[in-house]
Design an enzyme around this catalytic site. Structure first.
Site, mmCIF file in Angstrom:
data_model
loop_
_atom_site.group_PDB
_atom_site.id
_atom_site.type_symbol
_atom_site.label_atom_id
_atom_site.label_comp_id
_atom_site.label_asym_id
_atom_site.label_seq_id
_atom_site.Cartn_x
_atom_site.Cartn_y
_atom_site.Cartn_z
ATOM 1 N N SER A 330 0.798 -1.233 0.000
ATOM 2 C CA SER A 330 0.000 0.000 0.000
ATOM 3 C C SER A 330 0.828 1.279 0.000
ATOM 4 O O SER A 330 0.258 2.364 -0.142
ATOM 5 C CB SER A 330 -0.952 0.007 1.205
ATOM 6 O OG SER A 330 -1.963 -0.957 1.027
ATOM 7 N N CYS A 387 -7.851 2.048 2.386
ATOM 8 C CA CYS A 387 -8.950 1.184 1.953
ATOM 9 C C CYS A 387 -8.656 0.587 0.573
ATOM 10 O O CYS A 387 -8.598 1.310 -0.437
ATOM 11 C CB CYS A 387 -10.260 1.977 1.907
ATOM 12 S SG CYS A 387 -11.659 0.994 1.315
#
Length: 618
Positions: A330, A387
């Site tokens: 991420s 997310c």
């Protein structure tokens, strides 16, 4: 009675003949002397020197290495080596008699090596005429034993020479590198550059990359020896040529930052950390785990120890900071967010399909790290909570060309140009790359979902991740990471500049990205990196690993309003970036920016709490 004229004539002829023979003899002697003393004078002078004079090399110390504040990182210290000096040319038969099996066995026991190796070394020395190094950096016990036995061991001598020394041991080992001896296999190829067997040459890191500056110029002196090769005096006709030290290097490394990072990563088994100055690209610290002590190479390695260092799964000699390639996880969402903002397909308040813990695309279900889901989020909140579902939706909307272009603008997927050897490129796949792999038009758009969250075929080095954080923090100004600031004695030396044009985007794009990255630390997945009184911006990452536990990643820069440091950490097979890598960054930042009293009161309890908490998210 007077001799007859015939007898007198015969006698005169004999005298003339004898006189001619004498004259011819003297003439031949004169010609021979003329040839010896005039025509072949230089030749016989050299032969005479070879028979009674020996050339001894005076080793030049390598240049010292300092950090940016003048703190010593590497230098050369005097040491004692045991060497074999070959006998003069006219003593060949004497050498054969003297250097028998008992001599070899005795020397082998003194220097602590195999008899066959000693025999090999003296054979090579007698052939080449050069000294053979039998043991480097001998202990006092060995020196005493050699001195006691020198009378019965002709040809064996003690020589003083510089030894490469790293006063901080394993600290910054991969960055500094190490120097090793030129071996018999390499000597022929390196002879053109003036190297001989036993010379030191940089093998890795700064030692290898800046060999031409660090290497000094050996000196020499001619010494008079006796028939046994023992030194008698120095040749007065040939004054000694003193050695010239190598150039000293001043690095961009800050020893205080390096120590802070080493301490923070003390319990990391495998991984890397790197700190860079976002203002000019100078490297402030570089750590790779596991590490090694470069002093071992100075003292000499056993075969077993070399195998231990160079093989096996941990591979301590691998500089994971520039040679390790990992899925960015991420942390790559920085690139995805930037690309989406720059392309105008999303803004800070854009809301997409709410996160219910998974996203369905092409008949497949793609899960979020938070299996319970994040609900409805705007773009900044999606970055703050990392997310996956939000970023899955961005991938197909962006398309591969725009995502790749943003990554390339940040310098990802290619060598950064750092002045360290064997940097890896990493991988940013393109349309052409997928076409070659799967066939034109035969690869699925679902690949973009994985790429958008930093998985799939993406591979980056920790250095590239640090560069991403640095250029994100400085508003897209391109940097070329470098380690050497100055070469003393070389006023024309300058670190090379970046050839990239920078990362183009409007001010609003950078403002939104910076706000989101600060939110990650303030109240998102990166709260374990918070430092009291310091604005920190960053991004956590957890990279899937098919060979074991996930890799933990974290990138950041600080102070967020005017960054002076950007960092990246990768901890292999350890878990989530928010719980493993982020606390390491916090410890480094606290050491740098907080006073000692505040560190003691705030940092230690926080580190203890972080290690006991349930794993944080991505």
């Amino acid at each position: 009675m007077l001799p007859s004229p015939r007898i007198r004539q015969l006698k005169e002829s004999r005298y003339a003949f004898l006189a001619g023979l004498v004259a011819l003899g003297f003439g031949l002697v004169a010609v021979a002397l003329l040839r010896l003393q005039v025509v072949d004078h230089e030749k016989y002078i050299e032969l005479s020197k070879e028979n009674r004079v020996r050339l001894e090399v005076l080793r030049a110390p390598r240049g010292a290495i300092y950090d940016r504040n003048g703190q010593l990182l590497a230098d050369s210290a005097p040491s004692f080596s045991i060497v074999f000096r070959p006998f003069p040319a006219e003593s060949t038969r004497l050498a054969q008699v003297t250097l028998g099996g008992s001599w070899v066995a005795h020397v082998a026991s003194l220097v602590g090596t195999d008899s066959a190796e000693v025999q090999r070394q003296i054979t090579l020395a007698n052939r080449s005429g050069h000294s053979a190094l039998l043991r480097r950096d001998a202990t006092f016990k060995v020196l005493a034993a050699v001195e006691e036995s020198r009378a019965e061991l002709p040809g064996l001598e003690v020589q003083i020479e510089p030894l490469r020394r790293y006063p901080h041991g394993m600290l910054a080992a991969h960055l500094l590198g190490y120097a090793g001896e030129v071996n018999d296999v390499e000597v022929d190829s390196l002879a053109v550059a003036g190297y001989q067997s036993g010379d030191l040459i940089g093998r890795s890191g700064i030692e290898g990359r800046y060999e031409e500056f660090l290497r000094g110029h050996d000196g020499a002196e001619f010494v008079v020896v006796n028939a046994m090769g023992k030194r008698v005096s120095t040749l007065s006709e040939e004054p000694p040529r003193p050695p010239v030290n190598g150039h000293d290097l001043v690095l961009t490394i800050d020893l205080n930052v390096q120590r802070a990072m080493e301490e923070a990563m003390a319990k990391v088994e495998r991984g890397a950390g790197i700190a860079i100055d976002p203002r000019d690209g100078s490297i402030l610290a570089l750590v790779s785990r596991p590490a090694y002590d470069p002093n071992e190479f100075s003292h000499g390695l056993s075969v077993d120890r070399w195998r231990e260092l160079s093989s096996g799964g941990s591979n301590p000699l691998l500089d994971r900071a520039i040679q390790g390639m990992y899925p960015p996880g991420s942390t790559f969402k920085i690139v995805t967010m930037f690309a989406a903002l720059r392309a105008g397909i999303a803004g800070p308040e854009t809301r997409l399909q709410p996160c219910g813990g998974y996203y369905t695309f092409g008949g497949r279900s793609f899960g979020c790290w938070n299996k319970n889901g994040h609900g409805s989020l705007n773009f900044i909140e999606a970055m703050q909570q990392s997310c996956d579902v939000y970023f899955y939706q961005l991938g197909p909307r962006l398309g591969l060309p725009r995502l790749e272009a943003a990554a390339r603008d940040f310098g990802l997927g290619d060598r950064t140009g750092i002045d360290l050897p064997e940097e890896r490129r990493g991988l940013i796949p393109s349309v052409a790359w997928y076409d070659r792999r799967w066939g034109a038009g035969h690869w699925r758009q679902g690949l973009l979902l994985n790429l958008a969250i930093g998985q799939g075929e993406l591979l980056l080095t920790p250095l590239q991740l640090a560069l991403l954080a640095a250029e994100a923090g400085n508003g897209g100004r391109s940097l070329r990471p470098h380690v050497v600031m100055r070469v003393r004695g070389e006023p024309g030396f300058r670190p090379e500049r970046s050839i990239r044009s920078g990362v183009p985007a409007e001010a609003g794009v950078w403002n939104t990205l910076h706000t989101a990255l600060e939110r990650v630390i303030d109240s998102g997945t990166g709260t374990a990196a918070r430092v009291p009184g310091l604005r920190v911006a960053g991004k956590t990452g957890t990279a899937q690993n098919p060979h074991g536990k996930d890799h933990a990643l974290f990138v950041c820069y600080a102070p967020a309003e005017a960054p002076t440091i950007a960092m990246a950490f990768v901890v292999e097979n350890s878990g989530h970036g928010g719980s493993i890598a982020a606390p390491i960054a916090r410890q480094v930042l606290a050491r740098i920016f907080l006073p000692d009293t505040l560190q003691t009161r705030i940092l230690a309890p926080r580190i203890a709490a972080d290690t006991s908490e349930v794993e944080r998210g991505d």
